[in-house]
Design a protein around this motif. Structure first.
Motif, mmCIF file in Angstrom:
data_model
loop_
_atom_site.group_PDB
_atom_site.id
_atom_site.type_symbol
_atom_site.label_atom_id
_atom_site.label_comp_id
_atom_site.label_asym_id
_atom_site.label_seq_id
_atom_site.Cartn_x
_atom_site.Cartn_y
_atom_site.Cartn_z
ATOM 1 N N VAL A 97 60.462 16.986 128.927
ATOM 2 C CA VAL A 97 61.017 16.750 130.263
ATOM 3 C C VAL A 97 61.278 15.267 130.488
ATOM 4 O O VAL A 97 62.344 14.864 130.954
ATOM 5 C CB VAL A 97 60.073 17.301 131.352
ATOM 6 C CG1 VAL A 97 60.618 16.986 132.748
ATOM 7 C CG2 VAL A 97 59.897 18.805 131.193
ATOM 8 N N ILE A 98 60.277 14.435 130.147
ATOM 9 C CA ILE A 98 60.400 13.003 130.437
ATOM 10 C C ILE A 98 61.069 12.234 129.298
ATOM 11 O O ILE A 98 61.549 11.115 129.513
ATOM 12 C CB ILE A 98 59.031 12.381 130.756
ATOM 13 C CG1 ILE A 98 58.122 12.397 129.528
ATOM 14 C CG2 ILE A 98 58.383 13.095 131.924
ATOM 15 C CD1 ILE A 98 56.783 11.733 129.768
ATOM 16 N N GLY A 99 61.100 12.819 128.087
ATOM 17 C CA GLY A 99 61.672 12.107 126.948
ATOM 18 C C GLY A 99 63.115 11.690 127.147
ATOM 19 O O GLY A 99 63.461 10.515 126.954
ATOM 20 N N GLN A 273 66.827 8.766 143.981
ATOM 21 C CA GLN A 273 67.359 9.966 144.605
ATOM 22 C C GLN A 273 68.749 9.725 145.184
ATOM 23 O O GLN A 273 69.641 10.556 145.051
ATOM 24 C CB GLN A 273 66.416 10.431 145.731
ATOM 25 C CG GLN A 273 65.069 10.961 145.259
ATOM 26 C CD GLN A 273 65.193 12.345 144.658
ATOM 27 O OE1 GLN A 273 65.398 12.513 143.470
ATOM 28 N NE2 GLN A 273 65.056 13.351 145.485
ATOM 29 N N ILE A 274 68.924 8.569 145.831
ATOM 30 C CA ILE A 274 70.206 8.280 146.480
ATOM 31 C C ILE A 274 71.323 8.112 145.453
ATOM 32 O O ILE A 274 72.425 8.653 145.620
ATOM 33 C CB ILE A 274 70.084 7.014 147.352
ATOM 34 C CG1 ILE A 274 69.133 7.277 148.532
ATOM 35 C CG2 ILE A 274 71.448 6.565 147.864
ATOM 36 C CD1 ILE A 274 68.838 6.053 149.352
ATOM 37 N N LEU A 275 71.033 7.380 144.360
ATOM 38 C CA LEU A 275 72.055 7.086 143.358
ATOM 39 C C LEU A 275 72.071 8.107 142.221
ATOM 40 O O LEU A 275 72.850 7.936 141.268
ATOM 41 C CB LEU A 275 71.836 5.686 142.782
ATOM 42 C CG LEU A 275 71.967 4.516 143.766
ATOM 43 C CD1 LEU A 275 71.676 3.201 143.065
ATOM 44 C CD2 LEU A 275 73.348 4.494 144.397
ATOM 45 N N SER A 276 71.221 9.130 142.298
ATOM 46 C CA SER A 276 71.154 10.177 141.256
ATOM 47 C C SER A 276 70.921 9.564 139.881
ATOM 48 O O SER A 276 71.603 9.908 138.892
ATOM 49 C CB SER A 276 72.438 11.016 141.249
ATOM 50 O OG SER A 276 72.642 11.639 142.489
ATOM 51 N N LEU A 277 69.965 8.642 139.792
ATOM 52 C CA LEU A 277 69.692 7.981 138.528
ATOM 53 C C LEU A 277 68.812 8.861 137.643
ATOM 54 O O LEU A 277 67.870 9.494 138.131
ATOM 55 C CB LEU A 277 68.977 6.646 138.778
ATOM 56 C CG LEU A 277 69.748 5.600 139.583
ATOM 57 C CD1 LEU A 277 68.893 4.359 139.782
ATOM 58 C CD2 LEU A 277 71.053 5.242 138.891
ATOM 59 N N PRO A 278 69.085 8.891 136.333
ATOM 60 C CA PRO A 278 68.254 9.688 135.419
ATOM 61 C C PRO A 278 66.979 8.950 135.027
ATOM 62 O O PRO A 278 66.708 8.705 133.844
ATOM 63 C CB PRO A 278 69.183 9.891 134.219
ATOM 64 C CG PRO A 278 70.027 8.666 134.195
ATOM 65 C CD PRO A 278 70.235 8.275 135.640
ATOM 66 N N THR A 279 66.176 8.564 136.008
ATOM 67 C CA THR A 279 64.942 7.836 135.775
ATOM 68 C C THR A 279 63.741 8.740 136.035
ATOM 69 O O THR A 279 63.880 9.893 136.429
ATOM 70 C CB THR A 279 64.867 6.598 136.681
ATOM 71 O OG1 THR A 279 64.978 7.015 138.052
ATOM 72 C CG2 THR A 279 66.000 5.629 136.378
ATOM 73 N N LEU A 280 62.546 8.197 135.837
ATOM 74 C CA LEU A 280 61.335 8.986 136.009
ATOM 75 C C LEU A 280 60.954 9.167 137.478
ATOM 76 O O LEU A 280 60.199 10.082 137.801
ATOM 77 C CB LEU A 280 60.171 8.308 135.271
ATOM 78 C CG LEU A 280 60.280 8.237 133.751
ATOM 79 C CD1 LEU A 280 59.065 7.523 133.177
ATOM 80 C CD2 LEU A 280 60.412 9.622 133.148
ATOM 81 N N GLY A 281 61.454 8.307 138.354
ATOM 82 C CA GLY A 281 61.066 8.377 139.760
ATOM 83 C C GLY A 281 61.361 9.708 140.416
ATOM 84 O O GLY A 281 60.465 10.346 140.988
ATOM 85 N N PRO A 282 62.620 10.203 140.366
ATOM 86 C CA PRO A 282 62.915 11.501 140.985
ATOM 87 C C PRO A 282 62.115 12.655 140.384
ATOM 88 O O PRO A 282 61.709 13.577 141.094
ATOM 89 C CB PRO A 282 64.420 11.670 140.721
ATOM 90 C CG PRO A 282 64.940 10.279 140.597
ATOM 91 C CD PRO A 282 63.845 9.515 139.924
ATOM 92 N N ILE A 283 61.863 12.617 139.056
ATOM 93 C CA ILE A 283 61.066 13.675 138.425
ATOM 94 C C ILE A 283 59.634 13.636 138.945
ATOM 95 O O ILE A 283 59.017 14.679 139.195
ATOM 96 C CB ILE A 283 61.091 13.517 136.894
ATOM 97 C CG1 ILE A 283 62.448 13.890 136.349
ATOM 98 C CG2 ILE A 283 60.038 14.405 136.240
ATOM 99 C CD1 ILE A 283 62.527 13.865 134.843
#
Length: 331
Positions: A97-99, A273-283
C-alpha cells in the motif's frame, strides 16, 4: 566515534520500541475497531452484518485477541520478518500500500528540502548583513506572511488562480494522459510542471522559518567580541563572514533535519488532500478514519525511523561543522 555510534544505535532501538508501543495504544484507543467501522459502513449501505459475520471478520483480521497480543504479533513480524502486516481496508500487505507512494513522497521531500535550503540561505544571510535595508524589511515581511498563512490556504489560492487563468485544477503529479505512460522527455516535463506547486505550497513555511533563524543567529554572531577583534585586525569582511559567523549560522540547517524530514515525508495532510498528491499523508488520514491500525501504525513507525535517523545525522553533521560540539563530546 564507534562507541558513540553504538551507544546511539542502542538508544535509537529502545526509542523506536517505546514509540511503537505508544503509537499502537493510541491508535487503538477509539471505541471499536476496523470491524466495527466496517459494520457501520455496511449498515449505511443497507447490508447489515450478523454477529457471526462480525466474529468471523475479527478472527480473520486477528482482532479477536486482546490489545497486547495484537501489538506483540505486529511488532514481532516487523522486527524478525520485516512484515508490516496486512491492511484491513485495502486487503493487501501494508508494504504494497505504502510502497508505490513512498518513492513519490521521498522525491517531493528531498527536492523541497534542498530548494528550501537554497532559497532560505542567501535570503537569511543578506537580511542579516544588510540589516534595516529595504531588502531586509521585504524579507522579514514575506517571512512573517509565510509563517502566518497556512499551507492549505496557499494551496487553495493556487487552485483558484489556476482555474481562473488556465481553466484547470492542479492535482497530482502528472496529467491523466501521462500517468500510465512510460518515462520519456514529455512525461518528465509534465512532472516538472506539476511538481513546483506542492514544492511551493509545502516549502513556504519552512523557507520563512529558516530565513528568520539564519538571520537572527547570524546577527547574534556578528555582534560578538571575536568578530569585532577580527575586524580590528583588518580581516576582510567577506573572509570573516565565511570563516566564523556563517558557519555558526549554518547550524539550523543541520539541527532541523531530525524534524524537517518526517514533516516533508508525510507532507501536509490537508494539502495532500486538496492537491490529490500521491503521498503518505492522505493514506494515513484514511487509515486513522477506518481504524486500520496496522497501516496507520506502520506509516507512523516509518516517520519515527526517519525522525530518529535524521536526528543522528544532525548530530554527526553538527559535530563536523562546529568544533565546540566536537570538543564537548571529547570531554
Amino acid at each position: 566515534m564507534v562507541k558513540y555510534l553504538g551507544r546511539r544505535a542502542f538508544y535509537m532501538a529502545a526509542t523506536l520500541l517505546a514509540i511503537s508501543l505508544v503509537v499502537f495504544v493510541i491508535i487503538s484507543l477509539p471505541p471499536g475497531d476496523f470491524v466495527t467501522a466496517l459494520r457501520a459502513k455496511y449498515s449505511v449501505m443497507g447490508q447489515g452484518l450478523t454477529e457471526a459475520d462480525v466474529q468471523a471478520l475479527r478472527v480473520r483480521y486477528g482482532l479477536d485477541g486482546n490489545l497486547l497480543q495484537q501489538y506483540w504479533n505486529w511488532i514481532t513480524r516487523i522486527v524478525f520478518h520485516g512484515d508490516l502486516g496486512m491492511s484491513f481496508e485495502h486487503s493487501k500487505p501494508v508494504a504494497d500500500v505504502i510502497g508505490p507512494r513512498l518513492g513519490a513522497t521521498l522525491g517531493i521531500s528531498v527536492i523541497t528540502l534542498f530548494v528550501s535550503w537554497g532559497i532560505a540561505f542567501p535570503i537569511g544571510v543578506y537580511s542579516a548583513v544588510k540589516q534595516h535595508s529595504i531588502g531586509d524589511y521585504a524579507a522579514t515581511t514575506i517571512g512573517f506572511l509565510g509563517l502566518a498563512v497556512p499551507n492549505f490556504l496557499i494551496a487553495l489560492i493556487f487552485i483558484y488562480f489556476s482555474v481562473t487563468w488556465f481553466g484547470s485544477v492542479p492535482s497530482g503529479l502528472c496529467s491523466p494522459e501521462w500517468c500510465d505512460a512510460s518515462w520519456n522527455l514529455g512525461k518528465l516535463l509534465d512532472l516538472l510542471g506539476h511538481l513546483w506547486i506542492p514544492m511551493v505550497v509545502i516549502g513556504t513555511a519552512g523557507v520563512a522559518g529558516l530565513v528568520r533563524i539564519i538571520r537572527n543567529n547570524l546577527l547574534d554572531e556578528l555582534r560578538r567580541p571575536y568578530v569585532t577583534a577580527a575586524r580590528a585586525r583588518g580581516v576582510p569582511e567577506g573572509r570573516l563572514l565565511r570563516r566564523y559567523p556563517l558557519r555558526v549560522a549554518l547550524n539550523p540547517f543541520f539541527s532541523t533535519i531530525g524534524w524537517v524530514l518526517p514533516l516533508l515525508l508525510v507532507g501536509d495532510i490537508v494539502v495532500g488532500q486538496i492537491l490529490s498528491l500521491p503521498t503518505l499523508g492522505p493514506i494515513l488520514l484514511a487509515a486513522l478514519k477506518a481504524q486500520d491500525m496496522y497501516l496507520a501504525g506502520s506509516i507512523i513507525m516509518v516517520l519515527s525511523v526517519v525522525t530518529v535517523v535524521g536526528t543522528l545525522i544532525s548530530d554527526l553533521l553538527l559535530g563536523w561543522l562546529d568544533p565546540r560540539i566536537r570538543l564537548g563530546h571529547q570531554k
